[in-house]
Write a protein that holds these residues in place. Structure first.
Motif, PDB file in Angstrom:
ATOM      1  N   MET A 241      27.076  11.673   4.078  1.00 30.63           N
ATOM      2  CA  MET A 241      26.583  11.873   2.722  1.00 30.63           C
ATOM      3  C   MET A 241      26.592  13.344   2.312  1.00 30.63           C
ATOM      4  N   ILE A 242      26.216  14.219   3.232  1.00 30.10           N
ATOM      5  CA  ILE A 242      26.275  15.642   2.920  1.00 30.10           C
ATOM      6  C   ILE A 242      27.719  16.063   2.685  1.00 30.10           C
ATOM      7  N   GLY A 243      28.634  15.553   3.516  1.00 27.05           N
ATOM      8  CA  GLY A 243      30.045  15.888   3.358  1.00 27.05           C
ATOM      9  C   GLY A 243      30.609  15.402   2.039  1.00 27.05           C
ATOM     10  N   PHE A 244      30.338  14.135   1.678  1.00 29.23           N
ATOM     11  CA  PHE A 244      30.822  13.608   0.400  1.00 29.23           C
ATOM     12  C   PHE A 244      30.179  14.344  -0.777  1.00 29.23           C
ATOM     13  N   GLY A 245      28.877  14.651  -0.641  1.00 29.50           N
ATOM     14  CA  GLY A 245      28.194  15.357  -1.722  1.00 29.50           C
ATOM     15  C   GLY A 245      28.818  16.716  -1.995  1.00 29.50           C
ATOM     16  N   TYR A 246      29.235  17.402  -0.943  1.00 27.18           N
ATOM     17  CA  TYR A 246      29.845  18.728  -1.115  1.00 27.18           C
ATOM     18  C   TYR A 246      31.287  18.630  -1.606  1.00 27.18           C
ATOM     19  N   LEU A 247      32.078  17.744  -0.983  1.00 30.24           N
ATOM     20  CA  LEU A 247      33.500  17.666  -1.307  1.00 30.24           C
ATOM     21  C   LEU A 247      33.750  17.050  -2.686  1.00 30.24           C
ATOM     22  N   VAL A 248      32.959  16.038  -3.061  1.00 27.42           N
ATOM     23  CA  VAL A 248      33.210  15.327  -4.313  1.00 27.42           C
ATOM     24  C   VAL A 248      32.411  15.905  -5.472  1.00 27.42           C
ATOM     25  N   PHE A 249      31.154  16.280  -5.227  1.00 25.12           N
ATOM     26  CA  PHE A 249      30.281  16.701  -6.324  1.00 25.12           C
ATOM     27  C   PHE A 249      29.851  18.161  -6.235  1.00 25.12           C
TER      28      PHE A 249
END
Length: 297
Positions: A241-249
């Protein structure tokens, strides 16, 4: 453990996709309904429903419907929370679910927690308070939605564990999607807002795959281990979730969120430790009743 880990990755994809669609302007109710409608179609095709009568055979239809309602509640509240909260925030609050599951597993499933694990549950609740900070400016309606989503999810997991012994995995995954897809059809159509491009359509249709396959993995996992034994392992989802939050948003969690998540995770791992001791105790004291042994531990 591996099944829960893979399910967590799929749920991270589900939340990231839902947040993208919600921020694009699509209503959370419509997104939730499409997620379950696609889920139903995929299950019918992948499990070859025309040659698999076990999918439709149930011991208790009302229980199947109620379980589906809890899953829908968890989904729609989560999608609503994602409109204002970061992925890491909603996930951190969701991490309190294992503590609630552990607390409810005793009276509802007979899988009792000892007093030390109850202390870990209280510590986990402190972690939730650190993240939400009720009474200060940081607290918002998104936190309320996230907490409601967590409670609904806990009840869904408890029912999954309870019904896993009598219902087939196929029927559990099918009716958990069919119930909300049918019950919420009027609301879903009333709030419908179609995607504006092919990419949004693709993301919208993938929601059913991410959610359906992820919950199928969870059903398989809870058929093989106790609710308390598996409860802490979804914590690994925080990394995704931290990874997706940074990469996508382009979002990173603040110190309060990370601190609260750390408290919750530490509490969860302590529950793992106590569960291991309980299993060892069962081997060394095979004639002891589970409830009495759990209280001693």
């Amino acid at each position: 453990m591996l099944l829960v880990f893979c399910a967590g990755f799929l749920f991270s994809c589900l939340d990231s996709s839902a947040k993208y669609l919600v921020l694009s302007g699509l209503p959370a109710t419509f997104i939730s309904w499409v997620r379950f409608a696609v889920h139903v179609v995929l299950v019918l095709l992948l499990f070859r429903s025309w040659a698999n009568p076990a999918m439709f055979r149930v011991k208790s239809l009302p229980m199947q419907v109620l379980r589906g309602v809890f899953l829908f509640g968890s989904t729609i509240f989560n999608f609503a929370a994602l409109r204002t909260l970061q992925l890491a925030e909603t996930t951190s609050i969701y991490f309190f679910a294992p503590m609630v599951i552990t607390a409810l597993a005793g009276p509802l499933l007979g899988e009792w927690a000892g007093w030390r694990r109850w202390m870990a549950i209280l510590a986990g609740f402190v972690g939730v308070l650190v993240i939400t900070r009720p009474g200060v400016a940081a607290f918002e309606i998104g936190h309320v939605y996230a907490i409601c989503s967590t409670i609904s999810y806990c009840l869904y997991v408890i029912m999954t564990r309870h019904m896993g012994a009598t219902e087939t995995a196929e029927s559990l995954i099918f009716y958990s999607a069919l119930a909300p897809a049918v019950l919420m059809l009027p609301v879903g159509l009333y709030t419908a807002a179609l995607p504006t491009d092919a990419f949004q359509w693709m993301i919208l249709l993938l929601l059913g795959f991410f959610g359906g396959f992820g919950h199928w993995l969870l059903i398989k996992a809870y058929k093989q281990a106790t609710a308390t034994a598996l409860a802490p392992y979804p914590y690994l989802q925080m990394v995704w979730m931290i990874g997706f939050g940074y990469l996508v948003f382009d979002q990173l969690p603040d110190g309060w969120t990370l601190g609260g998540a750390g408290i919750i995770v530490a509490s969860g791992f302590y529950i793992v430790h106590r569960e291991r001791q309980l299993r060892l105790g069962r081997r060394t004291v095979p004639m002891a009743e589970d409830e009495d042994l759990a209280k001693r531990l």
